[in-house]
Design a protein around this motif. Structure first.
Motif: not given
Ligand SMILES: NC(=O)c1ccc[n+]([C@@H]2O[C@H](COP(=O)([O-])OP(=O)(O)OC[C@H]3O[C@@H](n4cnc5c(N)ncnc54)[C@H](O)[C@@H]3O)[C@@H](O)[C@H]2O)c1
Ligand SMILES: O=C(O)C(=O)C[C@]1(C(=O)O)C=C[C@@H](O)C=C1
Length: 363
Positions: A214-226, A297-300, A360-363
């Motif tokens: 969810a949000g925590g994992f996505r936030d800290i790992t966005r840059i892994a897609s560089s 961020y919105v889970d869709v 489901a909306v989160h920062m």
């Protein structure tokens, strides 16, 4: 007319080209060694003209921006040293490491041209000209690492041109740059990649990992897609610094492990408090389209029309969106949309409304 040549019109070069292109006194030339790339630059209207001839682009330019992966900079600098550059031409780069290129520039003779290292502290995990934005550098820091011999007036000319990016220019030493940027950019990229790969391995035997992230994992790992090539070059160019940082990082992890071994709740609280306090002091300056601070961020669910539905809902409430970006969307797995707003009020109103209608909306 000032002529600016951009070598490698990708995310960073393309965003610079867009900043310069709207100035009526500037002509932007795109260079790539591939015909298909220059056709794309022209089609997207990012540059005024484009060529596959390095000599042609270089020899008419007042400013040359090298915007290729750092592993290619040396090769380009050597090619440029063989060109008949305009008198007073300024060559700069945007590479994420600065010491190696500064050293190489010192060894090469550029007749009446100057080299000034540069590095905009803005970007994203996306790459290519498709991801370029004229807002990328707004309010970000743009680092310059001129050699002590470079005349102040020459540095001033580059600074003047870079005002078009709306970035804050800072001048620093190339070695210090690599130390600090190694810690706040290169180390986090390695941590993100290692973390994703750790979870990827668990996921091979149990797909719940991927499903529940969810949000925590996505936030800290966005840059892994560089981009892998860009990052291979950065890490190899800053190897000494990065190895030291990894050593310190292992120590941090070992300390955490021993806190847990000792059931030391107080130490856990202290670690979170210290980190939270430091992070909350960090300046909130990212207001460009890609790096807006008024983001949520919105889970869709991944089905057609969802973006239109969200945009429509916000429109009905007269809440203005500044940007909407799909962060992840795959079959059977909920996607995530990043919504950006111009101000806190719009962000708060949007979050409240979307939550009230079941998102489901989160920062
Ligand atoms: N991505 C970021 O967040 C970021 C931020 C600041 C600085 N930088 C630096 O900017 C530079 C460019 O990164 P980017 O993110 O724009 O990457 P990108 O992949 O979007 O663009 C790279 C450009 O270089 C060209 N290129 C790649 N390989 C080439 C080759 N072999 N020969 C000729 N051209 C080639 C590509 O066609 C493209 O135009 C790198 O040096 C990087 O360290 C990146
Ligand atoms: O925001 C991101 O995605 C970035 O990776 C940008 C980022 C960073 O690490 O902050 C990446 C590389 C740079 O050279 C400068 C900025």
């Amino acid at each position: 007319m000032i002529k600016v040549a951009i070598f490698g019109v990708g995310l960073i070069g393309g965003s610079l080209a867009l900043c310069f292109k709207n100035d009526p006194n500037i002509h932007v030339i795109g260079y790539s060694n591939r015909q298909s790339s220059i056709e794309k630059y022209l089609q997207r209207g990012v540059v005024h003209s484009a060529t596959t001839s390095l000599k042609e682009a270089a020899e008419q330019a007042d400013f040359i921006f090298l915007c290729v992966p750092v592993g290619l900079l040396e090769e380009y600098m050597i090619e440029l040293s063989k060109c008949e550059l305009k008198s007073g031409c300024i060559i700069t780069d945007v590479g994420s490491t600065k010491a190696a290129v500064a050293k190489r520039a010192n060894q090469l003779a550029f007749a009446d041209a100057y080299f000034i290292g540069g590095h905009p502290m803005a970007g994203s995990e996306r790459s290519g000209v498709e991801a370029a934005s004229s807002h990328l550098y707004e309010n970000a820091y743009y680092i310059l690492t001129p050699d002590k011999q470079t005349p102040a007036l020459v540095v001033e000319r580059l600074k003047q041109l870079l005002t078009l990016t709306k970035a804050n220019i800072v001048v620093m030493d190339a070695d210090e740059h690599d130390e600090v940027v190694g810690a706040i950019s290169h180390l986090p990229h390695m941590i993100a990649v290692a973390l994703v790969n750790q979870i990827r391995q668990y996921n091979e035997n149990n797909e719940l990992y991927e499903m529940l992230a969810a949000g925590g994992f996505r936030d800290i790992t966005r840059i892994a897609s560089s981009d892998p090539i860009v990052w291979r070059d950065i890490l190899l160019h800053n190897k000494e610094v990065v190895l030291r940082l990894l050593h310190d990082w292992s120590k941090q992890m070992t300390d955490f492990a021993s806190i847990l071994q000792n059931d030391d709740g107080k130490a856990i609280i202290a670690a979170f408090e210290q980190a939270g306090q430091f992070r909350s002091k960090m300046p909130e300056r990212r207001k460009g389209i890609i790096q807006s601070i008024y983001d949520c961020y919105v889970d869709v669910p991944d089905h057609p029309g969802i973006i239109g539905n969200i945009a429509g809902e916000l429109g009905k409430q007269r809440i203005n969106l500044s940007n909407i970006q799909i962060i992840e969307s795959r079959e059977d797995i909920p996607g995530v949309l990043r919504l950006s707003f111009h101000d806190q009020l719009s962000l708060d109103q949007a979050m409240e409304h979307l939550q009230s209608i079941g998102y489901a909306v989160h920062m």
